[in-house]
Design an enzyme around this catalytic site. Structure first.
Site, short mmCIF file in Angstrom:
data_model
loop_
_atom_site.label_atom_id
_atom_site.label_comp_id
_atom_site.label_asym_id
_atom_site.label_seq_id
_atom_site.Cartn_x
_atom_site.Cartn_y
_atom_site.Cartn_z
N LYS A 78 27.17 -13.53 34.71
CA LYS A 78 27.59 -12.53 33.72
C LYS A 78 28.63 -13.08 32.74
O LYS A 78 28.90 -12.44 31.72
CB LYS A 78 28.11 -11.27 34.40
CG LYS A 78 29.43 -11.41 35.12
CD LYS A 78 29.83 -10.08 35.77
CE LYS A 78 31.12 -10.18 36.55
NZ LYS A 78 32.29 -10.52 35.71
N ASP A 79 29.20 -14.25 33.03
CA ASP A 79 30.18 -14.86 32.12
C ASP A 79 29.52 -15.74 31.06
O ASP A 79 30.20 -16.21 30.14
CB ASP A 79 31.19 -15.72 32.90
CG ASP A 79 32.17 -14.87 33.69
OD1 ASP A 79 32.32 -13.67 33.37
OD2 ASP A 79 32.79 -15.40 34.63
N ARG A 126 32.52 -2.93 28.29
CA ARG A 126 31.42 -2.09 28.79
C ARG A 126 31.97 -1.01 29.72
O ARG A 126 31.63 0.18 29.59
CB ARG A 126 30.39 -2.95 29.53
CG ARG A 126 29.29 -2.16 30.22
CD ARG A 126 28.39 -3.07 31.05
NE ARG A 126 29.11 -3.75 32.12
CZ ARG A 126 29.33 -3.25 33.34
NH1 ARG A 126 28.88 -2.05 33.65
NH2 ARG A 126 29.98 -3.93 34.24
N ARG A 127 32.80 -1.40 30.67
CA ARG A 127 33.33 -0.43 31.62
C ARG A 127 34.24 0.59 30.94
O ARG A 127 34.21 1.78 31.27
CB ARG A 127 34.05 -1.16 32.76
CG ARG A 127 33.10 -1.94 33.66
CD ARG A 127 33.83 -2.74 34.72
NE ARG A 127 32.88 -3.46 35.57
CZ ARG A 127 33.04 -4.73 35.95
NH1 ARG A 127 34.10 -5.42 35.55
NH2 ARG A 127 32.14 -5.30 36.72
N ARG A 144 43.76 -8.03 33.04
CA ARG A 144 43.21 -9.38 33.05
C ARG A 144 43.67 -10.13 34.29
O ARG A 144 44.56 -9.72 35.01
CB ARG A 144 43.68 -10.15 31.80
CG ARG A 144 43.11 -9.68 30.48
CD ARG A 144 41.67 -10.08 30.28
NE ARG A 144 41.42 -11.45 30.68
CZ ARG A 144 41.76 -12.52 29.95
NH1 ARG A 144 42.34 -12.37 28.78
NH2 ARG A 144 41.49 -13.74 30.37
N ARG A 150 44.74 -9.19 39.90
CA ARG A 150 44.52 -7.78 39.60
C ARG A 150 44.95 -6.90 40.78
O ARG A 150 45.51 -5.82 40.59
CB ARG A 150 43.06 -7.53 39.25
CG ARG A 150 42.63 -8.25 37.99
CD ARG A 150 41.23 -7.85 37.59
NE ARG A 150 40.63 -8.83 36.69
CZ ARG A 150 39.61 -8.58 35.89
NH1 ARG A 150 39.07 -7.39 35.86
NH2 ARG A 150 39.12 -9.53 35.11
N CYS A 239 31.53 -10.79 25.11
CA CYS A 239 32.55 -10.03 25.84
C CYS A 239 33.11 -8.89 25.02
O CYS A 239 33.73 -7.97 25.56
CB CYS A 239 33.67 -10.96 26.29
SG CYS A 239 34.57 -11.77 24.93
#
Length: 307
Positions: A78-79, A126-127, A144, A150, A239
């Site tokens: 996904k990156d 997106r989230r 981040r 996190r 992104c």
């Protein structure tokens, strides 16, 4: 045969690289890890959408592929940026983990469906957009850093919960912190979420390419991600663009659901297409054209005007 594996140095990135190591060693191939820091690892005081660079988690690894300091680069799928340079390619996608986003918290009673307001930390456009769309009572703060960073910020009280990909949470053994699995029907994941990708430069010896692909690639996952990435590429997603897609498949067919949401969460476009597995890339392009025709082009233009 000996393979030099380029990887970022976070615990999750190392898990991914060591997983590839295990697959290679199962086929009698020795390997070593080469740790590389990327721009995305260095710049933590700005959101991903504000850094203004494609490949912020991949560029430095790609540079070392080209200089032959490493043989392969291991990424979270996904990156990956939507388009690769002509001299680079993805030769393998590992079998996919469960794809859901999950709510992670020290408070197991938290739920997006409760209607109660609380604070969620995430760095994903997106989230953020989907939370605005489905859960306007939720406050979002930019979060981040790697997973451990996190979680530290969560414990410091900067937020009540994190919104993360299940795959990373599971691989780091934090399953006990999952308060809720988000339904993929609403929170459709990012392209590639749950799979590990292997990137190479075209200068890599063909025998190495063949062996790495044979030992690590999962063909059903590859077909699904081929469709998803074709969709992403046509929309020129990155992104900063809240694009989402998920393909599932059988031996013969692929069903691809994907779409686009604007940054405010007001306009959400989602479509589902099914087609032959052999035409996975065409399926992704077909879905993208449908989203663009429904107004996705206007949404994309508005998003890019803010960047």
């Amino acid at each position: 045969m000996h393979i030099r594996i380029g990887t970022r140095s976070s615990r999750l990135a190392l898990w991914q690289a060591e997983y590839i190591q295990q697959l290679l060693e199962g086929g009698g191939v020795t390997s070593e890890l080469v740790l590389i820091e990327t721009k995305g690892d260095q710049i933590l005081d700005r959101s991903l959408s504000k850094i203004g660079s494609k490949g912020i988690f991949t560029q430095e690894l790609e540079d070392q592929l080209r200089s032959r300091q490493i043989d392969i680069a291991v990424h979270s799928a996904k990156d990956l940026q939507s388009s690769l340079a002509p001299d680079l390619s993805i030769i393998a996608f590992t079998e996919r983990e469960r794809v859901n986003d999950v709510l992670v918290s020290r408070d197991p009673s938290l739920s997006l469906t409760s209607g109660h307001p609380f604070v969620i930390g995430t760095s994903s456009t997106r989230r953020v957009a989907m939370l605005k769309h489905y859960c306007p009572h939720i406050k979002v703060v930019d979060m981040r850093g790697n997973l451990q960073t996190r979680l530290r910020k969560l414990d410091e009280g900067q937020c009540d919960a994190l919104l993360l990909a299940y795959a990373g949470v599971h691989r780091m053994h934090y399953d006990d912190l999952i308060a809720e699995f988000l339904p993929i029907e609403d929170f459709t994941p990012a392209v590639g979420q749950g799979s590990v990708a292997i990137e190479v430069a075209d200068t890599l010896a063909l025998d190495k390419m063949d062996v790495v692909r044979k030992l690590t690639n999962h063909e059903p996952t590859e077909a699904c991600l081929t469709a998803e990435r074709a969709f992403l590429r046509r929309l020129e997603g990155g992104c900063s663009i809240p694009v989402f897609a998920l393909a599932t498949g059988t031996a013969d067919a692929i069903t691809l659901t994907g779409g686009l949401i604007n940054l405010d969460g007001n306009d959400l476009l989602r479509e589902t297409f099914t087609g032959p597995r052999a035409q996975a890339e065409h399926l992704g392009n077909e879905l993208a054209e449908a989203i663009l025709a429904r107004g996705g082009d206007v949404i994309l233009q508005a998003i890019r005007a803010t960047l």
